[in-house]
Design a protein around this motif. Structure first.
Motif, PDB file in Angstrom:
ATOM      1  N   CYS A  39       0.822  -1.215   0.000  1.00 20.10           N
ATOM      2  CA  CYS A  39       0.000   0.000   0.000  1.00 20.10           C
ATOM      3  C   CYS A  39       0.850   1.256   0.000  1.00 20.10           C
ATOM      4  O   CYS A  39       2.079   1.193   0.007  1.00 20.10           O
ATOM      5  N   THR A  41       1.525   3.303   2.240  1.00 20.77           N
ATOM      6  CA  THR A  41       2.427   3.460   3.387  1.00 20.77           C
ATOM      7  C   THR A  41       3.795   2.849   3.078  1.00 20.77           C
ATOM      8  O   THR A  41       4.831   3.433   3.398  1.00 20.77           O
ATOM      9  N   HIS A  64       2.769  -4.787   6.357  1.00 20.96           N
ATOM     10  CA  HIS A  64       1.900  -4.613   7.538  1.00 20.96           C
ATOM     11  C   HIS A  64       0.497  -5.150   7.293  1.00 20.96           C
ATOM     12  O   HIS A  64      -0.251  -5.334   8.235  1.00 20.96           O
ATOM     13  N   GLU A  65       0.148  -5.394   6.036  1.00 21.54           N
ATOM     14  CA  GLU A  65      -1.167  -5.987   5.731  1.00 21.54           C
ATOM     15  C   GLU A  65      -0.920  -7.465   5.447  1.00 21.54           C
ATOM     16  O   GLU A  65      -0.293  -7.805   4.447  1.00 21.54           O
ATOM     17  N   GLU A 146      -7.064  -5.242   6.992  1.00 21.32           N
ATOM     18  CA  GLU A 146      -6.378  -4.073   7.582  1.00 21.32           C
ATOM     19  C   GLU A 146      -6.838  -2.772   6.922  1.00 21.32           C
ATOM     20  O   GLU A 146      -7.307  -1.860   7.618  1.00 21.32           O
TER      21      GLU A 146
HETATM   22 ZN   LIG Z   1      -1.508  -0.303   4.372  1.00 19.74          ZN
END
Ligand SMILES: [Zn+2]
Length: 360
Positions: A39, A41, A64-65, A146
């Motif tokens: 993503c 981020t 993180h996802e 997420e």
């Molecule tokens: Zn993300």
């Protein structure tokens, strides 16, 4: 085993070999990665060239996802069994049992973002309090838990505020919703609002016949190409919105969409620029409207367990009620070894790119 990392001073991601985790100790769970989402981020971390690396490490492992399967549990773990599907929570509080998403900025770590390694290796350890169990029926879409939870939080906060202050006027707040943007967070916002039965309009930069604009239609939501300002015929109370979910992080878009907010409306800010640049904008209309019309502007980041539970429930609704639309959210599946380009670029008309680790 492979990991995708960000290094200080470098904007390109790298594939490196990292040691396999030890078998799970007391109160630990060993998880096997099934899928990882990429993503904005991740791209921002790389673009900054200053990843927040864990103490003692030369790099930050990204990811993180994540959707994972429990491989093995350590002594004392009775809430998970091998074979369970799990979605890990990203943010970690310094002491357990506090709502990590509401902690003061900086007073936490985040796996794959802030000072803790992320989930791109095929195996990783975690503690049970940071994992959410996923119904196996959600296998095809649970990687979106997420990003959807981030929108669920903003909506849940808006509902709490509106329920408290508008109790005299309505029992059940049913907002007309405007979503700005066409990225993964915008589509997560459409999903979360349609599953609540709310009417949704989306403003984006794409032409009406683009793939993403067509995907908006699959949710029975309206797509309107973004215009800079409202016309003379526009009556904000009649034609406007009660909830604006601002998903572009663009200040100009935010200011222009604020013109669409009806009285007592809420605008939730779900995006921002990681490296804010100064610019000249007239915010006096935004202030005037906010005062005269009792607007709330709400910033929102991360999510509570409550929001992840809502995200998973709504993903379940979505695959039953709008299967084609839910399917269309994941636009690219990648072999992790061939995914690096996507950590620096967005595909035209892409929504969510994910790494597929090739497990059933
Ligand atoms: Zn993300």
């Amino acid at each position: 085993m492979l990991a995708i990392i960000a290094r200080t001073g470098e904007s390109c991601p790298a594939l490196v070999d990292v040691p396999e985790p030890e078998p799970p100790g007391e109160d630990e769970v060993l998880c096997r990665t099934l899928e990882v989402g990429i993503c904005g981020t991740d791209r921002e971390i790389l673009e900054s060239t200053k990843p927040r690396v864990p103490a003692g490490s030369q790099f930050l492992i990204l990811g993180h996802e994540s959707l994972a399967r429990v491989e093995q549990v350590g002594p004392g773990v009775d809430s998970f069994c091998p074979g369970d599907l799990v979605s890990p929570m990203v943010r970690r509080p310094p002491t357990p049992h506090v709502r990590a998403d509401m902690l003061a900025f900086g007073n936490f770590t985040e796996r794959g973002i802030v000072e803790e390694h992320g989930f791109t290796p095929p195996f990783w350890l975690d503690r049970p309090e940071h994992l959410c169990k996923v119904d196996p029926r959600l296998r095809s879409v649970a990687i979106l838990a997420e990003p959807v939870s981030v929108v669920e939080k903003a909506i849940n906060e808006a509902v709490i505020i509106q329920t408290a202050r508008l109790a005299e006027f309505c029992d059940d707040w049913t907002p007309r919703v405007l979503v700005t943007g066409m990225g993964p967070i915008a589509f997560a916002a459409i999903l979360a609002c349609r599953c609540r039965g709310w009417v949704v309009t989306v403003h984006g930069r794409d032409p009406r016949d683009s793939k993403r604009a067509t995907t908006v239609g699959l949710w029975n939501a309206d797509y309107v190409p973004m215009t800079e300002d409202v016309t003379d015929q526009f009556d904000v109370e009649r034609d406007g919105f009660d909830l604006v979910l601002e998903c572009t992080g663009n200040d100009r878009v935010m200011l222009s969409s604020a013109r669409h907010l009806a009285s007592c409306g809420v605008m939730a800010w779900l995006g921002s620029s990681r490296l804010p640049r100064s610019g000249e904008h007239d915010v006096s209309t935004l202030m005037r409207d906010a005062v005269l019309r009792n607007h709330v502007h709400l910033g929102s980041v991360n999510a509570a367990r409550r929001d992840i539970i809502d995200a998973l429930a709504h993903l379940g609704d979505a695959i039953e009620r709008w299967p084609q639309a839910a399917d269309a959210m994941i636009t690219t599946r990648l072999d992790p070894k061939e995914s690096l380009w996507h950590y620096q670029h967005r595909e035209p008309q892409g929504i969510k790119a994910i790494l597929d680790y090739g497990c059933e």
